[in-house]
Design a protein around this motif. Structure first.
Motif, PDB file in Angstrom:
ATOM      1  N   SER A 106      23.061 -21.600  11.020  1.00 52.42           N
ATOM      2  CA  SER A 106      22.678 -23.019  11.065  1.00 52.42           C
ATOM      3  C   SER A 106      21.817 -23.331  12.280  1.00 52.42           C
ATOM      4  CB  SER A 106      23.924 -23.909  11.059  1.00 52.42           C
ATOM      5  OG  SER A 106      24.566 -23.834   9.814  1.00 52.42           O
ATOM      6  N   LEU A 107      22.140 -22.733  13.431  1.00 52.92           N
ATOM      7  CA  LEU A 107      21.321 -22.935  14.625  1.00 52.92           C
ATOM      8  C   LEU A 107      19.901 -22.426  14.396  1.00 52.92           C
ATOM      9  CD1 LEU A 107      23.853 -21.910  17.435  1.00 52.92           C
ATOM     10  CD2 LEU A 107      22.987 -24.218  16.974  1.00 52.92           C
ATOM     11  N   ILE A 108      19.790 -21.259  13.799  1.00 59.66           N
ATOM     12  CA  ILE A 108      18.465 -20.678  13.538  1.00 59.66           C
ATOM     13  C   ILE A 108      17.697 -21.549  12.543  1.00 59.66           C
ATOM     14  CG2 ILE A 108      17.239 -18.696  12.559  1.00 59.66           C
ATOM     15  CD1 ILE A 108      19.634 -16.951  13.614  1.00 59.66           C
ATOM     16  N   ILE A 109      18.360 -21.979  11.476  1.00 62.97           N
ATOM     17  CA  ILE A 109      17.692 -22.805  10.466  1.00 62.97           C
ATOM     18  C   ILE A 109      17.233 -24.127  11.066  1.00 62.97           C
ATOM     19  CG2 ILE A 109      18.084 -24.141   8.347  1.00 62.97           C
ATOM     20  CD1 ILE A 109      19.977 -21.804   7.466  1.00 62.97           C
ATOM     21  N   GLY A 110      18.120 -24.810  11.791  1.00 53.56           N
ATOM     22  CA  GLY A 110      17.752 -26.097  12.389  1.00 53.56           C
ATOM     23  C   GLY A 110      16.590 -25.972  13.355  1.00 53.56           C
ATOM     24  N   GLY A 111      16.616 -24.935  14.191  1.00 50.07           N
ATOM     25  CA  GLY A 111      15.526 -24.714  15.134  1.00 50.07           C
ATOM     26  C   GLY A 111      14.226 -24.344  14.446  1.00 50.07           C
ATOM     27  N   ALA A 112      14.317 -23.450  13.470  1.00 49.06           N
ATOM     28  CA  ALA A 112      13.113 -23.031  12.750  1.00 49.06           C
ATOM     29  C   ALA A 112      12.467 -24.210  12.037  1.00 49.06           C
ATOM     30  CB  ALA A 112      13.451 -21.928  11.743  1.00 49.06           C
ATOM     31  N   LEU A 113      13.282 -25.050  11.393  1.00 48.79           N
ATOM     32  CA  LEU A 113      12.721 -26.208  10.689  1.00 48.79           C
ATOM     33  C   LEU A 113      12.160 -27.250  11.656  1.00 48.79           C
ATOM     34  CD1 LEU A 113      15.231 -26.630   7.728  1.00 48.79           C
ATOM     35  CD2 LEU A 113      12.965 -25.536   7.726  1.00 48.79           C
ATOM     36  N   GLY A 114      12.744 -27.364  12.844  1.00 45.74           N
ATOM     37  CA  GLY A 114      12.185 -28.263  13.859  1.00 45.74           C
ATOM     38  C   GLY A 114      10.781 -27.838  14.261  1.00 45.74           C
ATOM     39  N   ASN A 115      10.585 -26.538  14.454  1.00 44.80           N
ATOM     40  CA  ASN A 115       9.252 -26.050  14.813  1.00 44.80           C
ATOM     41  C   ASN A 115       8.301 -26.077  13.621  1.00 44.80           C
ATOM     42  OD1 ASN A 115       9.812 -25.721  17.529  1.00 44.80           O
ATOM     43  ND2 ASN A 115      10.310 -23.557  17.345  1.00 44.80           N
ATOM     44  N   VAL A 116       8.817 -25.850  12.408  1.00 45.93           N
ATOM     45  CA  VAL A 116       7.979 -25.955  11.203  1.00 45.93           C
ATOM     46  C   VAL A 116       7.466 -27.385  11.059  1.00 45.93           C
ATOM     47  CG1 VAL A 116       8.086 -26.008   8.670  1.00 45.93           C
ATOM     48  CG2 VAL A 116       8.886 -24.005   9.898  1.00 45.93           C
ATOM     49  N   PHE A 117       8.330 -28.357  11.294  1.00 45.94           N
ATOM     50  CA  PHE A 117       7.928 -29.764  11.235  1.00 45.94           C
ATOM     51  C   PHE A 117       6.732 -29.998  12.158  1.00 45.94           C
ATOM     52  CE2 PHE A 117       8.007 -34.066  12.926  1.00 45.94           C
ATOM     53  CZ  PHE A 117       8.089 -34.839  11.778  1.00 45.94           C
ATOM     54  N   ASP A 118       6.838 -29.512  13.389  1.00 44.84           N
ATOM     55  CA  ASP A 118       5.733 -29.663  14.348  1.00 44.84           C
ATOM     56  C   ASP A 118       4.454 -29.007  13.842  1.00 44.84           C
ATOM     57  OD1 ASP A 118       7.320 -30.992  16.147  1.00 44.84           O
ATOM     58  OD2 ASP A 118       7.182 -29.481  17.728  1.00 44.84           O
ATOM     59  N   ARG A 119       4.561 -27.797  13.344  1.00 45.30           N
ATOM     60  CA  ARG A 119       3.367 -27.073  12.878  1.00 45.30           C
ATOM     61  C   ARG A 119       2.684 -27.815  11.736  1.00 45.30           C
ATOM     62  NH1 ARG A 119       3.573 -22.373  15.533  1.00 45.30           N
ATOM     63  NH2 ARG A 119       5.612 -21.437  15.897  1.00 45.30           N
ATOM     64  N   ILE A 120       3.481 -28.329  10.801  1.00 40.58           N
ATOM     65  CA  ILE A 120       2.906 -29.023   9.645  1.00 40.58           C
ATOM     66  C   ILE A 120       2.345 -30.375  10.033  1.00 40.58           C
ATOM     67  CG2 ILE A 120       3.478 -30.110   7.433  1.00 40.58           C
ATOM     68  CD1 ILE A 120       5.401 -27.732   6.936  1.00 40.58           C
ATOM     69  N   VAL A 121       3.101 -31.152  10.816  1.00 37.98           N
ATOM     70  CA  VAL A 121       2.700 -32.525  11.140  1.00 37.98           C
ATOM     71  C   VAL A 121       1.640 -32.570  12.243  1.00 37.98           C
ATOM     72  CG1 VAL A 121       3.542 -34.733  12.063  1.00 37.98           C
ATOM     73  CG2 VAL A 121       4.873 -33.510  10.334  1.00 37.98           C
ATOM     74  N   HIS A 122       1.815 -31.767  13.289  1.00 35.57           N
ATOM     75  CA  HIS A 122       0.924 -31.856  14.453  1.00 35.57           C
ATOM     76  C   HIS A 122      -0.096 -30.718  14.545  1.00 35.57           C
ATOM     77  CE1 HIS A 122       3.741 -34.875  15.791  1.00 35.57           C
ATOM     78  NE2 HIS A 122       4.708 -33.995  15.910  1.00 35.57           N
ATOM     79  N   GLY A 123       0.207 -29.582  13.929  1.00 38.13           N
ATOM     80  CA  GLY A 123      -0.659 -28.417  14.049  1.00 38.13           C
ATOM     81  C   GLY A 123      -0.310 -27.558  15.241  1.00 38.13           C
ATOM     82  N   PHE A 124       0.738 -27.896  15.961  1.00 37.10           N
ATOM     83  CA  PHE A 124       1.218 -27.151  17.130  1.00 37.10           C
ATOM     84  C   PHE A 124       2.688 -27.495  17.324  1.00 37.10           C
ATOM     85  CE2 PHE A 124      -0.867 -31.094  18.458  1.00 37.10           C
ATOM     86  CZ  PHE A 124       0.188 -31.765  19.058  1.00 37.10           C
TER      87      PHE A 124
END
Length: 173
Positions: A106-124
């Motif tokens: 769960s820690l890995i999933i939550g962290g990975a999705l947090g960074n995925v959100f940034d990549r998709i929304v902000h590009g970084f």
């Protein structure tokens, strides 16, 4: 609609922790982006070994491939989504009482999705934690990165512990 008993009886029940990490990570990053100036010159000195700052990471860990043309954004997004899918598949196979691995996943999933959100929304990815000793600075990171590292450490530690346990059980037979 998903089978509710599946959610209650399997490790998928622990996805609430992934959601908590994801929400906290995105919220903190939005606060950082809204309240802090960009770059090292705008850092906030908190402790003699710790600063808050707002920087962009276009790559992966330690800005790996950060200087590429942008394709790495989609590569890292795809990898993160595939890993999250694999971990959720494993969680579905685990009983909800198997706390250690379900928390790690769960820690890995939550962290990975947090960074995925940034990549998709902000590009970084937004990084804001800066630890250092003297003039040596650890690369800036965020809550998502911390959750991923802690979860991965838990998985590795479990591998050593269960390996010793399995070895001890096989010698007793």
């Amino acid at each position: 609609m998903p089978n509710m008993s599946l959610l209650k009886q399997t490790g998928l029940r622990w996805l609430w922790l992934a959601a908590l990490i994801f929400i906290a990570d995105v919220a903190i990053k939005l606060v950082v982006m809204d309240t802090m100036g960009y770059g090292w010159a705008n850092r906030i000195e908190v402790l003699p070994f710790f600063n808050l700052l707002y920087v962009h990471n276009y790559g992966a860990a330690f800005s790996f491939l950060g200087d590429q043309g942008g394709w790495q954004r989609w590569l890292f997004t795809g990898i993160a989504i595939a890993v999250c899918g694999m971990l959720m598949f494993w969680m579905r196979k685990l009983p909800q009482t198997e706390k250690w691995n379900n928390i790690a996943y769960s820690l890995i999933i939550g962290g990975a999705l947090g960074n995925v959100f940034d990549r998709i929304v902000h590009g970084f990815v937004v990084d804001y934690l800066d630890f250092f000793v003297g003039t040596y600075h650890w690369p800036a990171f965020n809550l998502a990165d911390s959750a991923i590292c802690i979860g991965a450490g838990m998985v590795i530690l479990d591998g050593f512990i269960s390996g010793k346990r399995d070895s001890a059980n096989s010698t007793e037979k």
